[in-house]
Scaffold this active site. Sequence first.
Site, PDB file in Angstrom:
ATOM      1  NE  ARG A 154      -2.961  61.554  20.179  1.00 35.19           N
ATOM      2  CZ  ARG A 154      -3.453  62.010  21.329  1.00 35.19           C
ATOM      3  NH1 ARG A 154      -2.845  63.009  21.960  1.00 35.19           N
ATOM      4  NH2 ARG A 154      -4.509  61.452  21.883  1.00 35.19           N
ATOM      5  CG  ASP A 180      -8.026  63.679  31.667  1.00 33.81           C
ATOM      6  OD1 ASP A 180      -7.893  64.233  32.764  1.00 33.81           O
ATOM      7  OD2 ASP A 180      -8.217  64.306  30.606  1.00 33.81           O
TER       8      ASP A 180
HETATM    9  P1  AMP Z   1      -7.794  67.726  27.321  1.00 36.04           P
HETATM   10  O1  AMP Z   1      -7.911  68.846  28.293  1.00 36.04           O
HETATM   11  O2  AMP Z   1      -7.415  68.135  25.929  1.00 36.04           O
HETATM   12  O3  AMP Z   1      -6.956  66.614  27.825  1.00 36.04           O
HETATM   13  O4  AMP Z   1      -9.277  67.155  27.142  1.00 36.04           O
HETATM   14  C1  AMP Z   1     -10.095  66.725  28.194  1.00 36.04           C
HETATM   15  C2  AMP Z   1     -11.290  65.998  27.644  1.00 36.04           C
HETATM   16  O5  AMP Z   1     -11.998  66.840  26.752  1.00 36.04           O
HETATM   17  C3  AMP Z   1     -10.984  64.737  26.880  1.00 36.04           C
HETATM   18  O6  AMP Z   1     -12.028  63.833  27.103  1.00 36.04           O
HETATM   19  C4  AMP Z   1     -10.971  65.214  25.441  1.00 36.04           C
HETATM   20  O7  AMP Z   1     -11.237  64.177  24.530  1.00 36.04           O
HETATM   21  C5  AMP Z   1     -12.090  66.228  25.463  1.00 36.04           C
HETATM   22  N1  AMP Z   1     -11.954  67.264  24.439  1.00 36.04           N
HETATM   23  C6  AMP Z   1     -11.041  68.256  24.363  1.00 36.04           C
HETATM   24  N2  AMP Z   1     -11.256  69.019  23.279  1.00 36.04           N
HETATM   25  C7  AMP Z   1     -12.325  68.508  22.649  1.00 36.04           C
HETATM   26  C8  AMP Z   1     -13.058  68.854  21.466  1.00 36.04           C
HETATM   27  N3  AMP Z   1     -12.720  69.891  20.713  1.00 36.04           N
HETATM   28  N4  AMP Z   1     -14.118  68.085  21.132  1.00 36.04           N
HETATM   29  C9  AMP Z   1     -14.483  67.039  21.875  1.00 36.04           C
HETATM   30  N5  AMP Z   1     -13.849  66.660  22.998  1.00 36.04           N
HETATM   31  C10 AMP Z   1     -12.781  67.382  23.381  1.00 36.04           C
HETATM   32 MG    MG Z   2      -6.393  64.932  27.173  1.00 31.74          MG
END
Ligand code: AMP
Ligand code: MG
Length: 508
Positions: free
Chosen positions: A193, A269
């Site tokens: 990205r 976030d």
């Molecule tokens: P998101 O809901 O995708 O915005 O993710 C929320 C948080 O979870 C962020 O800190 C992401 O980096 C972390 N996160 C989401 N999916 C994963 C994954 N497969 N492995 C590690 N961290 C994750």
């Molecule tokens: Mg996120």
Amino acid sequence: MKTCSPATTPNRADFGFDQPYSSLGSEFFSAVRPFGLPAPRLSLVSEDASRLLGLHLESTDPEALQSWAELFSGTTLPAGCEPISTVYSGHQFGNWAGQLGDGRAHLLGELAAPDATQNCGYARWEVQLKGAGRTPYSRQGDGRAVLRSSIREFLCSEAMWHLGIPTTRALCLVTSSLPVARERMETAAVVTRLAPSFIRFGHFEHFSYSGQHAALRRLVDWTIARIDPACADAANPALALLQGVVARTARLMAQWQCVGFIHGVMNTDNMSMLGWTLDYGPFAFMDGFDPAHTPNTTDRAGRYAWGRQPAIARWNLLALAQAMLPLLGNPQDAMDAVAAFEPQFSQAMRSQLQNKLGLGAPQGGDDDLVDAWLAAMAANQADWTLSFRRLGSLSSNSDSPIPETLQSLFTTRPQQFQAWVADYRQRLRQQGHADAERKLAMDLVNPRFVLRHHLAQHAIAQAEAGDFSAARELMAVLRHPYAQQPEHAAYAAAPPQDAEAPALSCSS
Ligand code: AMP
Ligand code: MG
């Protein structure tokens, strides 16, 4: 500022990443090494995004392709490259979630753009790998992203950009056979990205709520320098930054609403300080119009449904303002800054809808006419994209029949629709513009092609079977969303009757 130079230089003389974010201090990031992918393949490339950085990923030379695949999966990094993951916190679904951070994002560093005038004026772009393995912020996650979600992020980033909606970009997609466990076994991919800055509201919340106010000030100064340098000259730079984010977010929300885009997870976030679309997860472009619709099955209460996005954006801005309070001085200033969201959003939304209906300069009664159109669309669950696009073909002459292609979208309440058409035609005749001229103007703001769920699903199914040609063709169509492209009419159609409605979870 650290600079690195590559071991091999595929085709860019000054290829090398800077990592200036690390100069903010060790409390802002962790040094990380991406885990890479076994036998990585460069499966999709955005030539537009490559050009932004002066790269030539479209090369057909197998050696160059291999080195790109290794670089943009994090498998082989140029000598001196020092990737980091950044720490942030956030509110998720309205609740304080504490520390989160880049759990599967590795910031390789920044690259200078060869021609900033081509790139909305941004001379430097951060290059980030998503899905290259665990970081200190991964919590229970595996740090991976599956092929399905990576294709969605890749295609949608570029589609949004071509719609004219601010968004992080996608440079390329690297795939592999590495198995990843989700609801079923899938394979891993990495999307690269690009953004001038990936700073989120959650970065500010992190330093504020952990009481690190000196770091918070450094973050404000950094953000101002990177994305809104004019704020530095304001009497209260932090307040000016907040006002800028409010204005950018209000504009973005109007753009999302007008194109029928549902982000799906508008946690703080996932909100960009640039006011750009960030973190594509369970998003969708609406087919049939239902203001209460969300494609995110995890969001049972519909907190992030289409109709709630503007109010949620305002809620998130309040959370940001609260986080910035230690630097703002007067709480009333913070409240006033966020209060500007509502009028700015409404004004942007009204003006875009005015254009989408081809109404030209506003007249008394236009707001009611627009509201009645949206009410008719909702009553019929009329396809969002097709309704606006086909309205352009309606003659202003009351004696002309309503085109069947348009009428067919409003079969649940046909009389309500016909009554609305009579009012609309009267309004068009007052305006006195030629129908052809109006249609041309409407076609420039009402896309014919958006990344519908069923189109993405088809491209994903093919890609999971090893064939990326459908994804490539879809991407080519979405590069020109406002053009007629008669040879690609199938991509403009509503989903087939038996298509599954978008039902996506946060698991990706
Ligand atoms: P998101 O809901 O995708 O915005 O993710 C929320 C948080 O979870 C962020 O800190 C992401 O980096 C972390 N996160 C989401 N999916 C994963 C994954 N497969 N492995 C590690 N961290 C994750
Ligand atoms: Mg996120």
